[in-house]
Design an enzyme around this catalytic site. Structure first.
Site, short mmCIF file in Angstrom:
data_model
loop_
_atom_site.label_atom_id
_atom_site.label_comp_id
_atom_site.label_asym_id
_atom_site.label_seq_id
_atom_site.Cartn_x
_atom_site.Cartn_y
_atom_site.Cartn_z
N THR A 384 -5.68 26.07 -14.58
CA THR A 384 -4.24 25.95 -14.38
C THR A 384 -3.96 24.79 -13.43
O THR A 384 -4.74 24.51 -12.52
CB THR A 384 -3.65 27.25 -13.80
OG1 THR A 384 -4.19 27.49 -12.49
CG2 THR A 384 -3.95 28.44 -14.70
N GLY A 385 -2.85 24.11 -13.68
CA GLY A 385 -2.46 23.00 -12.81
C GLY A 385 -3.38 21.81 -12.90
O GLY A 385 -3.70 21.19 -11.88
N ALA A 386 -3.83 21.45 -14.10
CA ALA A 386 -4.78 20.35 -14.25
C ALA A 386 -4.10 19.03 -14.56
O ALA A 386 -4.74 18.08 -15.00
CB ALA A 386 -5.79 20.68 -15.34
N SER A 387 -2.79 18.95 -14.33
CA SER A 387 -2.11 17.68 -14.60
C SER A 387 -2.28 16.69 -13.46
O SER A 387 -1.91 15.51 -13.60
CB SER A 387 -0.61 17.93 -14.87
OG SER A 387 -0.04 18.69 -13.81
N SER A 388 -2.84 17.14 -12.32
CA SER A 388 -3.08 16.23 -11.20
C SER A 388 -4.06 16.89 -10.23
O SER A 388 -4.41 18.06 -10.37
CB SER A 388 -1.77 15.89 -10.47
OG SER A 388 -1.23 17.07 -9.86
N GLY A 389 -4.48 16.12 -9.23
CA GLY A 389 -5.25 16.65 -8.11
C GLY A 389 -6.55 17.34 -8.47
O GLY A 389 -7.32 16.88 -9.33
N ILE A 390 -6.80 18.47 -7.79
CA ILE A 390 -8.05 19.20 -7.97
C ILE A 390 -8.22 19.64 -9.42
O ILE A 390 -9.31 19.53 -9.99
CB ILE A 390 -8.09 20.43 -7.04
CG1 ILE A 390 -8.00 20.01 -5.57
CG2 ILE A 390 -9.35 21.25 -7.27
CD1 ILE A 390 -7.83 21.17 -4.60
N TYR A 529 2.04 30.30 2.72
CA TYR A 529 0.93 29.90 1.86
C TYR A 529 -0.29 30.79 2.08
O TYR A 529 -0.88 31.33 1.13
CB TYR A 529 0.59 28.43 2.14
CG TYR A 529 -0.58 27.89 1.36
CD1 TYR A 529 -0.53 27.77 -0.02
CD2 TYR A 529 -1.74 27.47 2.01
CE1 TYR A 529 -1.60 27.25 -0.74
CE2 TYR A 529 -2.81 26.94 1.32
CZ TYR A 529 -2.74 26.84 -0.06
OH TYR A 529 -3.79 26.33 -0.76
#
Length: 662
Positions: A384-390, A529
């Site tokens: 999940t969230g692989a459009s940028s960063g880690i 967070y």
């Protein structure tokens, strides 16, 4: 001079053959099984000779007269001056029947064969195990006094000695080596045995803790360890002395170490933490045997013990020998070797060689496919969230390793851009548009993924939201806590619950949750967070307990600070030491390979230990950082700007507490 050896291809045997062949005019006949003839080429290379000086004789230790043919017996003739019997089972885990057949009956067959070929001297390689668990000092002239021989290895080594003493008509000599480790000059060893069983534990401690951190360990009896080169040199010399027949020689260290000192010696060699505080294992003997037996029979205790022993590579009977009660006198050996320079070198002079050889050649992990490709090739992995960063860096590594990589994110344009970037490099990235903070959207996209790919083998919950704002600046911003929890906890939980049924069905799966070092250090200014990640950590621990016997693994990665778009608004982090996304992705890939329960940096573990042991001190440290590093411009109510450059105190703290959120 002519020799005959059994066990010549073994760790000690092949070195003894090499030593004997250094003697001018020597010829060695050696027993070898038909199935082991493929090893001859390697043996000749090791001995630096051919079959004219080292002559193989096909046979079987368990057969009468060793199963050697009449033709071969005729070829050997009656010229054998020294017959060395080394072949045996040296394995605490071997079954009793095999040990009886090889160690006892094999020795009887060997004695009869040696008599049949007219050998002049018979040399038996026994072991200090023949003394059993004798309480006190066991001398070289003692044999019948042995006690505690219930273990089949002890019993068969003792009984094989008895055969030589009672049945051998040839002048004999017996050698009882201690625990034999690798060569003190090269570290070379052929198997994991004795102190090597503890090397995996030492290695794990080195990975978890800094070398300077004191640890609690165990103390026990004295463990006698000798390097193989000493054993070979000592036996070769004593075997050729005149007037020593009918004697036994302890090939041991005259000043053996206690268990704790021995383990600390190897810990220093491995640059691992030493056991500064040691608990004497003998203290546990006050618990009555029947109570200990009853406790070990309990299913939870038995399963925990089995899992721990398996994880550390320890044999079932290992801890029986921690309180080893026997010490060995070696005055006959000392007398025989006087003036030769043949002596046991101090362990601390060669422990590093043993460790280095083990880690390079014997570590069990070396024989398991630990490559990323071996773990993910052809598998369906959701990041999940692989459009940028880690997430993007992780997806890239996984795609290169042959995984079917899937990602979910809200922004379709950004997803298309990343997918095109992957395609340009010849990689495939399956993209799905979905809002992970919206439960209906998460459920819909999860079902779509399962419908199109069948199953999710690995789920990496990487997408997250972070808010850096002090609580005193958040009294009117309760929505910050709600939206952080919605994505970081509920979103990750929803997709995990969606893929688990299929994982249960296939009895295989791995869920990796990207948490934060702040959960371990309780970082101030990140309460929203850290609270959301703590909730996910707690759920993961519960789930891992429920699915431990279903083949489904859970890993929590307490990630330190990483240079990603998520931290970009906080300009202070431009000056702070951080991981790159690629370094963070490497931690995730390592978790896929090794399936650790938790991945954390040493700083994170240190913070967790401080909060557990001295919570007030930990609070003071974190409060100091809280006051030292102000809120960002966006978070501050008064609108004052942050200083352009960090102060000297800030720089020092950033370096000392690398990776922690400030």
């Amino acid at each position: 001079m002519q020799y005959f050896l059994t066990g010549a291809s073994g760790f000690i045997g092949k070195r003894l053959v090499k030593k004997i062949l250094e003697r001018e005019g020597s010829t060695v006949f050696f027993l070898i099984r038909e199935s082991d003839k493929d090893a001859l080429e390697h043996l000749y290379e090791f001995w630096n000779c051919d079959s004219h000086r080292a002559v193989p004789v096909v046979g079987d230790l368990t057969q009468p007269l060793l199963g050697v043919s009449a033709a071969d017996r005729k070829k050997i003739g009656k010229k054998t001056a020294h017959f060395f019997h080394l072949a045996a089972i040296y394995d605490l885990n071997a079954d009793a029947e095999s040990q009886l057949r090889v160690n006892v009956e094999g020795t009887r067959n060997t004695v009869q064969f040696a008599e049949a070929i007219g050998a002049k001297h018979f040399h038996l390689f026994s072991s200090i195990a023949s003394a059993g668990l004798f309480e006190g000092l066991f001398r070289e002239d003692m044999f019948e006094e042995a006690e505690g021989l219930e273990h089949p290895y002890f019993r068969t080594k003792h009984d094989s000695e008895g055969i030589v003493r009672r049945e051998c008509s040839i002048p004999w000599r017996i050698y009882r080596p201690a625990l034999v480790v690798g060569d003190s000059r090269t570290g070379e060893m052929d198997k994991i045995d004795g102190p090597y069983y503890f090397f995996k534990l030492i290695q794990k401690l080195r990975k978890m803790l800094p070398s300077w951190m004191p640890t609690i360990g165990i103390e026990g009896g004295r463990i006698n360890v000798v390097p193989v080169d000493f054993v070979v040199s000592a036996v070769d010399y004593i075997a050729h002395l005149k007037g020593e027949d009918g004697k036994c020689f302890h090939i041991v260290d005259p000043t053996p170490m206690r268990v704790g000192d021995l383990l600390n010696t190897f810990a220093r060699a491995a640059h691992a933490p030493e056991m500064s505080m040691r608990i004497n294992a003998a203290l546990f003997s006050f618990i009555p045997f029947h109570i200990r037996k009853a406790l070990m029979a309990l299913t939870p205790v038995r399963r925990i013990r089995t899992a721990v022993m398996k994880d550390l590579g320890l044999p079932e009977d290992m801890f029986r020998f921690v309180n080893y009660p026997t010490r060995f006198d070696c005055r006959e050996t000392t007398r025989a070797l006087k003036g030769t320079g043949i002596a046991v070198p101090p362990l601390d002079t060669y422990a590093w060689r043993l460790w280095d050889y083990w880690e390079r050649h014997l570590d069990p992990d070396l024989f398991i496919d630990r490559s990323l490709q071996g773990q993910v090739n052809g598998r369906v992995v959701v990041v999940t969230g692989a459009s940028s960063g880690i997430g993007k860096a992780t997806a890239w590594k996984l795609a290169e390793a042959g995984a079917q990589v899937i990602t979910v994110a809200r922004n379709k344009e950004q997803l298309d851009e990343v997918a095109n970037e992957f395609a340009a490099a010849g990689l495939k990235l399956h993209t799905y548009v979905g809002d992970l903070a919206d439960m209906a959207s998460v459920e819909a996209v999860t079902q779509q993924i399962l419908a199109e790919h069948g199953v999710v083998d690995i789920l990496i919950n990487n997408a997250g939201r972070s808010i850096r704002r002090a609580i005193e600046n958040s009294f009117d911003r309760f929505h910050d806590f709600e939206r952080t929890m919605q994505l970081n906890y509920f979103g990750a939980l929803k997709i995990s619950m969606g893929v688990l049924p299929k994982m249960i069905e296939q009895k295989r799966g791995h869920i990796i949750n990207i948490s934060s070092i702040g959960v371990l250090t309780n970082a101030p200014r990140f309460s929203a967070y850290v609270a959301s990640k703590s909730a996910l950590d707690a759920w993961t621990r519960c789930a891992a307990s429920e699915f431990a016997d279903r083949g489904i693994h859970f890993t929590t990665i307490n990630m330190p600070l990483v240079k990603t778009p998520m931290i970009a608004p906080t300009k202070l982090y431009d000056q702070v030491p951080t991981l790159t996304p690629e370094e963070a992705a490497a931690l995730i890939c390592d978790a896929i390979i090794h399936k650790q329960v938790r991945v954390a940096t040493r700083m994170g573990i240190t913070g967790q230990v401080l909060h557990a042991l001295v919570p007030r001190v930990a609070q003071i440290i974190m409060n100091t950082t809280f006051r030292m590093f102000p809120d960002s411009d966006a978070a501050k109510k008064d609108g004052s700007a942050l200083p352009n450059k960090p102060s000297a105190d800030q720089v020092a703290f950033q370096q000392f507490m690398r990776g922690i959120h400030f």
